[in-house]
Design a protein around this motif. Structure first.
Motif, PDB file in Angstrom:
ATOM      1  N   LEU A   1     -10.034   6.464  -5.806  1.00  0.00           N
ATOM      2  CA  LEU A   1      -9.033   7.485  -5.492  1.00  0.00           C
ATOM      3  C   LEU A   1      -9.060   8.597  -6.539  1.00  0.00           C
ATOM      4  O   LEU A   1      -8.925   9.780  -6.204  1.00  0.00           O
TER       5      LEU A   1
ATOM      6  N   TYR B   1       0.814  -1.219   0.000  1.00  0.00           N
ATOM      7  CA  TYR B   1       0.000   0.000   0.000  1.00  0.00           C
ATOM      8  C   TYR B   1       0.849   1.272   0.000  1.00  0.00           C
ATOM      9  O   TYR B   1       0.661   2.140  -0.858  1.00  0.00           O
ATOM     10  N   PRO B   2       1.807   1.451   0.923  1.00  0.00           N
ATOM     11  CA  PRO B   2       2.670   2.629   0.806  1.00  0.00           C
ATOM     12  C   PRO B   2       3.548   2.591  -0.438  1.00  0.00           C
ATOM     13  O   PRO B   2       3.896   3.634  -1.002  1.00  0.00           O
TER      14      PRO B   2
ATOM     15  N   ALA C   1       1.543   4.111  -3.047  1.00  0.00           N
ATOM     16  CA  ALA C   1       1.506   5.568  -2.909  1.00  0.00           C
ATOM     17  C   ALA C   1       2.741   6.204  -3.533  1.00  0.00           C
ATOM     18  O   ALA C   1       2.658   7.254  -4.190  1.00  0.00           O
TER      19      ALA C   1
ATOM     20  N   TYR D   1      -8.577   2.297  -7.353  1.00  0.00           N
ATOM     21  CA  TYR D   1      -7.902   3.415  -8.011  1.00  0.00           C
ATOM     22  C   TYR D   1      -8.900   4.362  -8.660  1.00  0.00           C
ATOM     23  O   TYR D   1      -8.681   5.574  -8.700  1.00  0.00           O
TER      24      TYR D   1
ATOM     25  N   ALA E   1      -7.291   8.114   0.745  1.00  0.00           N
ATOM     26  CA  ALA E   1      -6.649   6.807   0.823  1.00  0.00           C
ATOM     27  C   ALA E   1      -7.018   6.065   2.097  1.00  0.00           C
ATOM     28  O   ALA E   1      -7.202   4.839   2.091  1.00  0.00           O
TER      29      ALA E   1
ATOM     30  N   ALA F   1       3.919   2.776   6.377  1.00  0.00           N
ATOM     31  CA  ALA F   1       3.754   4.155   5.904  1.00  0.00           C
ATOM     32  C   ALA F   1       4.549   5.122   6.772  1.00  0.00           C
ATOM     33  O   ALA F   1       5.079   6.127   6.282  1.00  0.00           O
TER      34      ALA F   1
END
Length: 304
Positions: A80, A14-15, A18, A77, A86, A249
């Motif tokens: 987003l 996940y991070p 990003a 996505y 997020a 994160a």
């Protein structure tokens, strides 16, 4: 160790995603991830002598790929892209354990035992606790939340479908098919929304890590967990993933760690422990296989 590997790799993704979105447009990132992963995994399948699914198994593997890869990630996505924060997306996807438990109860007729119900409730509490700071943002998430819910539906239905129809499919070979198929709708979205690259070096590094760790390894291991623990048991890992992802994160992006993250990690760990102690029912004996053994045992008793 298998479950721990899935949690760590999924949470790391996940991070990592990003960082990737900061380097290139999101749908281009997904298209490259799916396409490159599919090509490499098909090569690994051929090099190791594994058997690609055929006939009905091939169709089932395609459905799993569309649900667990294309629907899940493209839905998130798109959400987003439509303005869903997020943290809200992570909260919605984290509800996967509870949703999968309900879907498995309906589609597979799995018994909703008190232990399984308690694990699902604790898993839901773990996700809400870990993502508590984003809960108020749900009221302002907008219409894009529907796309994120579509992503949740994809991973929940995909896990149950995998358990029901793909037990005999090699996880690596099935994942290779799924990744290749998922690249098609991702390519359509690239054509619709366009493609930009702002940081080619960072984008390339992130893409390599996503292909090797997230697509080729994490997803294959997750399919293996479904084969061992069932869709409900595998989905329970998502009770822990948001908290571990928040820790990553913090290390990778410098995002603050809220107290709820630690509490969510404890609750999620308890949910996984309770679910794992419930175990899976042994498959029903096959009469065609057991009949000769029963006849032999009867003959022994007669001789005695």
């Amino acid at each position: 160790m298998l479950a721990l590997s899935v949690v760590v790799l999924y949470a790391f993704g996940y991070p990592l995603g990003a960082l990737g979105i900061a380097a290139m447009s999101p749908f281009l990132l997904l298209f490259l991830r799916f396409a490159v992963s599919g090509v490499l995994m098909l090569g690994v399948v051929r090099a190791t002598g594994r058997r690609l699914p055929r006939g009905a198994d091939l169709g089932h593997a395609i459905v799993v790929g569309i649900l667990t890869q294309a629907t899940q990630f493209l839905g998130c996505y798109l959400g987003l892209q439509a303005g869903v924060p997020a943290g809200v997306a992570a909260l919605i996807i984290g509800v996967n354990p509870a949703v999968t438990t309900v879907v498995a109860r309906i589609a597979l007729r799995e018994a909703l035992t008190p232990r399984r119900a308690l694990a699902a409730v604790l898993g839901l509490a773990a996700v809400v606790t870990a993502c508590w700071s984003t809960v108020p943002a749900l009221a302002h998430a907008g219409a894009g939340i529907g796309f994120t819910l579509l992503g949740l539906t994809g991973i929940a239905l995909g896990g149950v479908y995998q358990q029901r129809f793909c037990r005999e499919v090699d996880p690596l070979a099935g994942n290779a098919v799924g990744m290749t198929v998922a690249a098609v709708p991702a390519g359509v979205l690239v054509a619709l929304f366009g493609a930009t690259v702002s940081d080619p070096v960072r984008g390339a590094i992130v893409l390599v890590l996503m292909v090797l760790l997230s697509s080729m390894t994490a997803t294959t291991l997750y399919l293996r967990v479904i084969g061992i623990a069932g869709a409900s048991g595998a989905a329970m890992l998502f009770a822990v993933i948001p908290s571990v992802s928040a820790l990553f994160a913090f290390l990778m992006l410098g995002e603050p760690v809220h107290p709820g993250v630690i509490a969510g990690l404890a609750l999620g760990g308890a949910a996984c422990a309770i679910a794992s102690r419930g175990g899976r029912r042994a498959p029903a004996p096959d009469p065609a296989v057991d009949e000769p053994a029963r006849r032999e045992a009867g003959a022994v008793r007669s001789d005695a």
